[in-house]
Design a protein around this motif. Structure first.
Motif, PDB file in Angstrom:
ATOM      1  N   THR A 221       0.580  -1.296   0.005  1.00 44.88           N
ATOM      2  CA  THR A 221       0.180  -0.059  -0.229  1.00 44.88           C
ATOM      3  C   THR A 221       0.541   1.415  -0.081  1.00 44.88           C
ATOM      4  N   GLN A 222       1.948   1.262   1.083  1.00 41.62           N
ATOM      5  CA  GLN A 222       2.983   2.247   0.411  1.00 41.62           C
ATOM      6  C   GLN A 222       3.715   2.553  -0.559  1.00 41.62           C
ATOM      7  N   TYR A 255       4.418   2.619   9.855  1.00 43.18           N
ATOM      8  CA  TYR A 255       3.651   3.076   8.656  1.00 43.18           C
ATOM      9  C   TYR A 255       2.715   4.375   9.233  1.00 43.18           C
ATOM     10  N   THR A 259      -1.395   5.176   5.249  1.00 43.72           N
ATOM     11  CA  THR A 259      -1.100   4.093   4.330  1.00 43.72           C
ATOM     12  C   THR A 259      -2.060   3.419   5.150  1.00 43.72           C
ATOM     13  N   ARG A 262      -5.263   4.163   3.674  1.00 43.45           N
ATOM     14  CA  ARG A 262      -5.305   3.335   2.423  1.00 43.45           C
ATOM     15  C   ARG A 262      -5.790   2.347   2.168  1.00 43.45           C
TER      16      ARG A 262
END
Length: 360
Positions: A221-222, A255, A259, A262
């Motif tokens: 995702t990041q 994180y 992130t 999302r």
């Protein structure tokens, strides 16, 4: 409840306050009352000390519910140390005016000063505190939020105002189409494999494998990559374990919050609906942490619609109802909980194992 904008936005006129509200809430309110709470200041005529947070509730359908709503506002603002507030009601006068009057009275009794009280409808506003017809016409004062500098500043800072609350809810609606079919098939396979592994009765390390899968999903995702259907299905299965879900929270800070938001938004939408409560609750927690009260509320409702007894979602709903400030959550040492949760998972390995929903 929504925390204040983290960028400097000058609010001087009633139209400025009206223009900024949708960006604080994330959507344009309808049939609502909004309270904007300000930091204390020595100058009673100044709002320069800053907007702390805003809170919105639906206008009551029944007039007999108005006193309770007014008291709720007063208690919430008092609990958060509010001394000065702006009130904005959205809707026709017959619906807004009794509520504004009740809330102003409750705030006054609680020692909270009302800077102004406005009613907004069809591109016009009326002030309940300004007696000057040259300033505030009985026909209302027209405003254009689209060209307002405060709204422009909010857009420039990256804030989004959706058309209404339904548009916000649609962000978390289950995905459809081919992706839904692929995730459904992958979930059936993942559940079948999980049942087979559980039947082996060996010392499988469900906790650390689950934590590694969550971290891998955050990595993707990041990097701006979507998860495969198989990854979505397995995460849905893994997160049914309480300790794996809690382990995901220990990665807050490792994180960034965006992130996390999302990832949990993607999972809430893409997992099979029966598996949506854990990622929706995690999303609600991150939204609460970042001060996005509307998103937190919608995510909590999504989780509880799947499992009305899901305890984490229930706790977050209570925090929202009580006006828990984001600063309280931000001060938690999530990384410091990792060893404790891992130790508990070792002591109670059953709580790290998937608990598949009925029918799966």
């Amino acid at each position: 409840m929504t925390s204040g904008l983290d960028h400097t936005v000058r609010l001087n006129r009633p139209a400025d306050f009206i223009a900024i509200v949708p960006y604080m809430l994330g959507f344009h309110p309808q049939r609502s009352i909004v309270a904007m709470a300000f930091e204390p200041t020595a100058d009673p005529d100044s709002t320069a000390r800053g907007l702390r947070f805003s809170v919105r509730v639906d206008l009551p359908d029944r007039s007999e519910d108005t006193p309770d709503l007014a008291q709720h506002f007063a208690e919430l603002l008092t609990r958060n140390g509010t001394e000065r507030a702006m009130l904005i009601g959205y809707g026709p006068g017959w619906h807004v005016t009794p509520v504004i009057d009740a809330v102003r009275g409750a705030l006054s009794d609680a020692g909270i000063d009302t800077i102004d009280a406005l009613r907004v409808e069809d591109g016009r506003y009326w002030s309940y505190t300004c007696p000057d017809p040259d300033c505030c016409s009985p026909d209302g004062v027209p405003y254009d939020a689209g060209t307002n500098p405060a709204a422009a500043a909010a857009v420039f800072a990256g804030y989004v105002a959706r058309p209404d609350r339904a548009a916000l809810e649609a962000m978390l609606a289950p995905a459809g189409g081919q992706d839904r079919e692929q995730v459904r098939a992958a979930t059936r396979d993942a559940c079948a494999e999980a049942r087979s592994l559980l039947a082996d009765e060996d010392d499988r390390d469900w906790y650390h494998v689950g934590l590694a899968q969550v971290a891998a999903a955050l990595d993707r995702t990041q990097a701006g990559q979507d998860l495969s259907a198989d990854a979505v299905a397995w995460l849905g299965v893994r997160l049914t374990a309480i300790f794996v879900r809690d382990a995901a929270m220990t990665l807050i800070g490792r994180y960034d919050d965006d992130t996390h938001i999302r990832l949990w938004t993607q999972l809430t939408r893409r997992v099979e609906p029966d598996f949506a409560a854990p990622p929706a609750a995690l999303l609600a927690f991150l939204a609460l942490r970042t001060g996005d009260g509307p998103l937190a509320r919608v995510a909590v409702e999504r989780a509880l619609s799947v499992d009305p007894r899901y305890s984490l979602a229930g706790l977050i709903r209570t925090a929202l109802d009580c006006g828990l400030p984001p600063e309280t959550v931000c001060g938690m040492d999530f990384a410091g909980m990792a060893d404790e949760i891992a130790d508990k998972a070792a002591q109670c390995p059953d709580l790290a194992q998937p608990v598949l929903p009925v029918g799966w």
